[in-house]
Motif scaffolding. Structure first.
Motif, PDB file in Angstrom:
ATOM      1  N   ALA A 218       0.826  -1.210   0.000  1.00  0.00           N
ATOM      2  CA  ALA A 218       0.000   0.000   0.000  1.00  0.00           C
ATOM      3  C   ALA A 218       0.860   1.260   0.000  1.00  0.00           C
ATOM      4  CB  ALA A 218      -0.941  -0.009   1.200  1.00  0.00           C
ATOM      5  N   TRP A 219       1.963   1.233   0.753  1.00  0.00           N
ATOM      6  CA  TRP A 219       2.832   2.417   0.796  1.00  0.00           C
ATOM      7  C   TRP A 219       3.506   2.641  -0.552  1.00  0.00           C
ATOM      8  CZ3 TRP A 219       2.563   6.191   4.112  1.00  0.00           C
ATOM      9  CH2 TRP A 219       1.979   5.950   5.352  1.00  0.00           C
ATOM     10  N   LEU A 220       3.860   1.576  -1.231  1.00  0.00           N
ATOM     11  CA  LEU A 220       4.449   1.706  -2.571  1.00  0.00           C
ATOM     12  C   LEU A 220       3.435   2.329  -3.531  1.00  0.00           C
ATOM     13  CD1 LEU A 220       6.810   1.191  -4.503  1.00  0.00           C
ATOM     14  CD2 LEU A 220       5.845  -1.082  -4.916  1.00  0.00           C
ATOM     15  N   PHE A 221       2.185   1.827  -3.494  1.00  0.00           N
ATOM     16  CA  PHE A 221       1.131   2.417  -4.315  1.00  0.00           C
ATOM     17  C   PHE A 221       0.979   3.902  -4.017  1.00  0.00           C
ATOM     18  CE2 PHE A 221      -1.228  -1.888  -4.593  1.00  0.00           C
ATOM     19  CZ  PHE A 221      -0.546  -2.225  -5.750  1.00  0.00           C
ATOM     20  N   LEU A 222       1.050   4.250  -2.741  1.00  0.00           N
ATOM     21  CA  LEU A 222       0.860   5.636  -2.331  1.00  0.00           C
ATOM     22  C   LEU A 222       1.983   6.537  -2.842  1.00  0.00           C
ATOM     23  CD1 LEU A 222      -0.986   7.514  -0.775  1.00  0.00           C
ATOM     24  CD2 LEU A 222       0.306   6.964   1.281  1.00  0.00           C
ATOM     25  N   VAL A 223       3.208   6.079  -2.744  1.00  0.00           N
ATOM     26  CA  VAL A 223       4.342   6.874  -3.233  1.00  0.00           C
ATOM     27  C   VAL A 223       4.260   7.047  -4.748  1.00  0.00           C
ATOM     28  CG1 VAL A 223       6.853   6.894  -3.522  1.00  0.00           C
ATOM     29  CG2 VAL A 223       5.857   6.336  -1.295  1.00  0.00           C
ATOM     30  N   ILE A 224       3.928   5.975  -5.455  1.00  0.00           N
ATOM     31  CA  ILE A 224       3.816   6.074  -6.911  1.00  0.00           C
ATOM     32  C   ILE A 224       2.645   6.981  -7.287  1.00  0.00           C
ATOM     33  CG2 ILE A 224       3.433   4.798  -9.058  1.00  0.00           C
ATOM     34  CD1 ILE A 224       4.909   2.434  -7.707  1.00  0.00           C
ATOM     35  N   ALA A 225       1.553   6.915  -6.520  1.00  0.00           N
ATOM     36  CA  ALA A 225       0.422   7.821  -6.749  1.00  0.00           C
ATOM     37  C   ALA A 225       0.868   9.271  -6.595  1.00  0.00           C
ATOM     38  CB  ALA A 225      -0.715   7.509  -5.778  1.00  0.00           C
ATOM     39  N   GLY A 226       1.698   9.546  -5.600  1.00  0.00           N
ATOM     40  CA  GLY A 226       2.229  10.895  -5.416  1.00  0.00           C
ATOM     41  C   GLY A 226       3.087  11.335  -6.587  1.00  0.00           C
ATOM     42  N   LEU A 227       3.857  10.412  -7.143  1.00  0.00           N
ATOM     43  CA  LEU A 227       4.686  10.741  -8.308  1.00  0.00           C
ATOM     44  C   LEU A 227       3.813  11.043  -9.532  1.00  0.00           C
ATOM     45  CD1 LEU A 227       7.542   8.104  -7.881  1.00  0.00           C
ATOM     46  CD2 LEU A 227       7.597  10.535  -7.306  1.00  0.00           C
ATOM     47  N   PHE A 228       2.739  10.267  -9.705  1.00  0.00           N
ATOM     48  CA  PHE A 228       1.799  10.563 -10.792  1.00  0.00           C
ATOM     49  C   PHE A 228       1.151  11.934 -10.578  1.00  0.00           C
ATOM     50  CE2 PHE A 228       1.943   6.126 -12.119  1.00  0.00           C
ATOM     51  CZ  PHE A 228       1.656   6.200 -13.471  1.00  0.00           C
TER      52      PHE A 228
ATOM     53  N   GLY B  34      -5.263  10.535 -13.505  1.00  0.00           N
ATOM     54  CA  GLY B  34      -5.994   9.265 -13.457  1.00  0.00           C
ATOM     55  C   GLY B  34      -5.186   8.180 -12.761  1.00  0.00           C
ATOM     56  N   GLY B  35      -3.924   8.073 -13.128  1.00  0.00           N
ATOM     57  CA  GLY B  35      -3.047   7.096 -12.469  1.00  0.00           C
ATOM     58  C   GLY B  35      -2.888   7.406 -10.998  1.00  0.00           C
ATOM     59  N   SER B  36      -2.815   8.675 -10.674  1.00  0.00           N
ATOM     60  CA  SER B  36      -2.667   9.084  -9.291  1.00  0.00           C
ATOM     61  C   SER B  36      -3.873   8.664  -8.460  1.00  0.00           C
ATOM     62  CB  SER B  36      -2.474  10.599  -9.223  1.00  0.00           C
ATOM     63  OG  SER B  36      -2.359  11.021  -7.888  1.00  0.00           O
ATOM     64  N   PHE B  37      -5.078   8.965  -8.947  1.00  0.00           N
ATOM     65  CA  PHE B  37      -6.283   8.612  -8.207  1.00  0.00           C
ATOM     66  C   PHE B  37      -6.465   7.101  -8.109  1.00  0.00           C
ATOM     67  CE2 PHE B  37      -7.791  12.971  -9.327  1.00  0.00           C
ATOM     68  CZ  PHE B  37      -7.926  13.422  -8.023  1.00  0.00           C
ATOM     69  N   PHE B  38      -6.145   6.378  -9.188  1.00  0.00           N
ATOM     70  CA  PHE B  38      -6.284   4.924  -9.162  1.00  0.00           C
ATOM     71  C   PHE B  38      -5.360   4.310  -8.111  1.00  0.00           C
ATOM     72  CE2 PHE B  38      -4.771   0.760 -10.719  1.00  0.00           C
ATOM     73  CZ  PHE B  38      -5.958   0.051 -10.589  1.00  0.00           C
TER      74      PHE B  38
ATOM     75  N   LEU C  85      -3.972   5.823  -5.554  1.00  0.00           N
ATOM     76  CA  LEU C  85      -4.412   6.272  -4.232  1.00  0.00           C
ATOM     77  C   LEU C  85      -5.547   5.384  -3.738  1.00  0.00           C
ATOM     78  CD1 LEU C  85      -4.442   8.278  -1.849  1.00  0.00           C
ATOM     79  CD2 LEU C  85      -6.001   9.697  -3.223  1.00  0.00           C
ATOM     80  N   SER C  86      -6.475   5.044  -4.610  1.00  0.00           N
ATOM     81  CA  SER C  86      -7.590   4.178  -4.189  1.00  0.00           C
ATOM     82  C   SER C  86      -7.095   2.794  -3.790  1.00  0.00           C
ATOM     83  CB  SER C  86      -8.642   4.080  -5.293  1.00  0.00           C
ATOM     84  OG  SER C  86      -8.190   3.305  -6.382  1.00  0.00           O
ATOM     85  N   LEU C  87      -6.080   2.284  -4.479  1.00  0.00           N
ATOM     86  CA  LEU C  87      -5.514   0.984  -4.094  1.00  0.00           C
ATOM     87  C   LEU C  87      -4.832   1.072  -2.731  1.00  0.00           C
ATOM     88  CD1 LEU C  87      -3.904  -0.307  -7.425  1.00  0.00           C
ATOM     89  CD2 LEU C  87      -6.095  -0.975  -6.401  1.00  0.00           C
TER      90      LEU C  87
ATOM     91  N   GLY D 267      -7.230   9.233   6.170  1.00  0.00           N
ATOM     92  CA  GLY D 267      -6.562  10.482   6.532  1.00  0.00           C
ATOM     93  C   GLY D 267      -5.064  10.426   6.299  1.00  0.00           C
ATOM     94  N   THR D 268      -4.457   9.327   6.673  1.00  0.00           N
ATOM     95  CA  THR D 268      -3.016   9.165   6.483  1.00  0.00           C
ATOM     96  C   THR D 268      -2.668   9.113   5.003  1.00  0.00           C
ATOM     97  OG1 THR D 268      -2.792   7.995   8.584  1.00  0.00           O
ATOM     98  CG2 THR D 268      -1.032   7.681   6.963  1.00  0.00           C
ATOM     99  N   ALA D 269      -3.403   8.283   4.256  1.00  0.00           N
ATOM    100  CA  ALA D 269      -3.118   8.136   2.828  1.00  0.00           C
ATOM    101  C   ALA D 269      -3.289   9.471   2.102  1.00  0.00           C
ATOM    102  CB  ALA D 269      -4.040   7.080   2.219  1.00  0.00           C
ATOM    103  N   TYR D 270      -4.364  10.180   2.403  1.00  0.00           N
ATOM    104  CA  TYR D 270      -4.616  11.444   1.714  1.00  0.00           C
ATOM    105  C   TYR D 270      -3.560  12.484   2.080  1.00  0.00           C
ATOM    106  CZ  TYR D 270      -6.883  15.591  -0.063  1.00  0.00           C
ATOM    107  OH  TYR D 270      -7.142  16.747  -0.731  1.00  0.00           O
ATOM    108  N   ALA D 271      -3.187  12.544   3.351  1.00  0.00           N
ATOM    109  CA  ALA D 271      -2.185  13.529   3.779  1.00  0.00           C
ATOM    110  C   ALA D 271      -0.828  13.266   3.127  1.00  0.00           C
ATOM    111  CB  ALA D 271      -2.060  13.518   5.298  1.00  0.00           C
TER     112      ALA D 271
END
Length: 104
Positions: free
Chosen positions: A2-12, A40-44, A46-48, A56-60
């Protein structure tokens, strides 16, 4: 994962923000497609990430990566001011994101 998805979402997210700046300089359909792919990649992703992380943590963290990364890219690629105070604020944002990772 999940943290990897979140970091990549931030990069998108950073990529999407950079494409907004590019569209202001050169309007083209390719730029619009890149903008939508970035966000689109960022939101996808982030949802994963939010399947396993608190909202709250993921969004912040996602917002922190996008905001600080966007400011950093603005300084590097778009000639924005490289003021020490701006850099200090970016470091504060990233530090807060790391802090959320540590306590989550």
């Amino acid at each position: 994962m999940a943290w990897l998805f979140l970091v990549i979402a931030g990069l998108f997210e950073m990529y999407g923000v950079s494409m907004i700046s590019q569209l202001h300089k050169n309007r083209s359909w390719q730029g619009v497609v890149k903008l939508f792919l970035g966000f689109g990649g960022s939101f996808f992703l982030l949802s994963l990430a939010m399947k396993n992380l608190p909202m709250g943590t993921a969004y912040a963290v996602w917002t922190g990566i996008g905001a600080s990364g966007g400011a950093f890219l603005g300084m590097l690629l778009h000639g924005e001011a490289r003021d020490l105070r701006r850099i200090a604020c970016i470091i504060l944002i990233l530090g807060a994101a790391v802090g959320l990772k540590v306590i989550a």
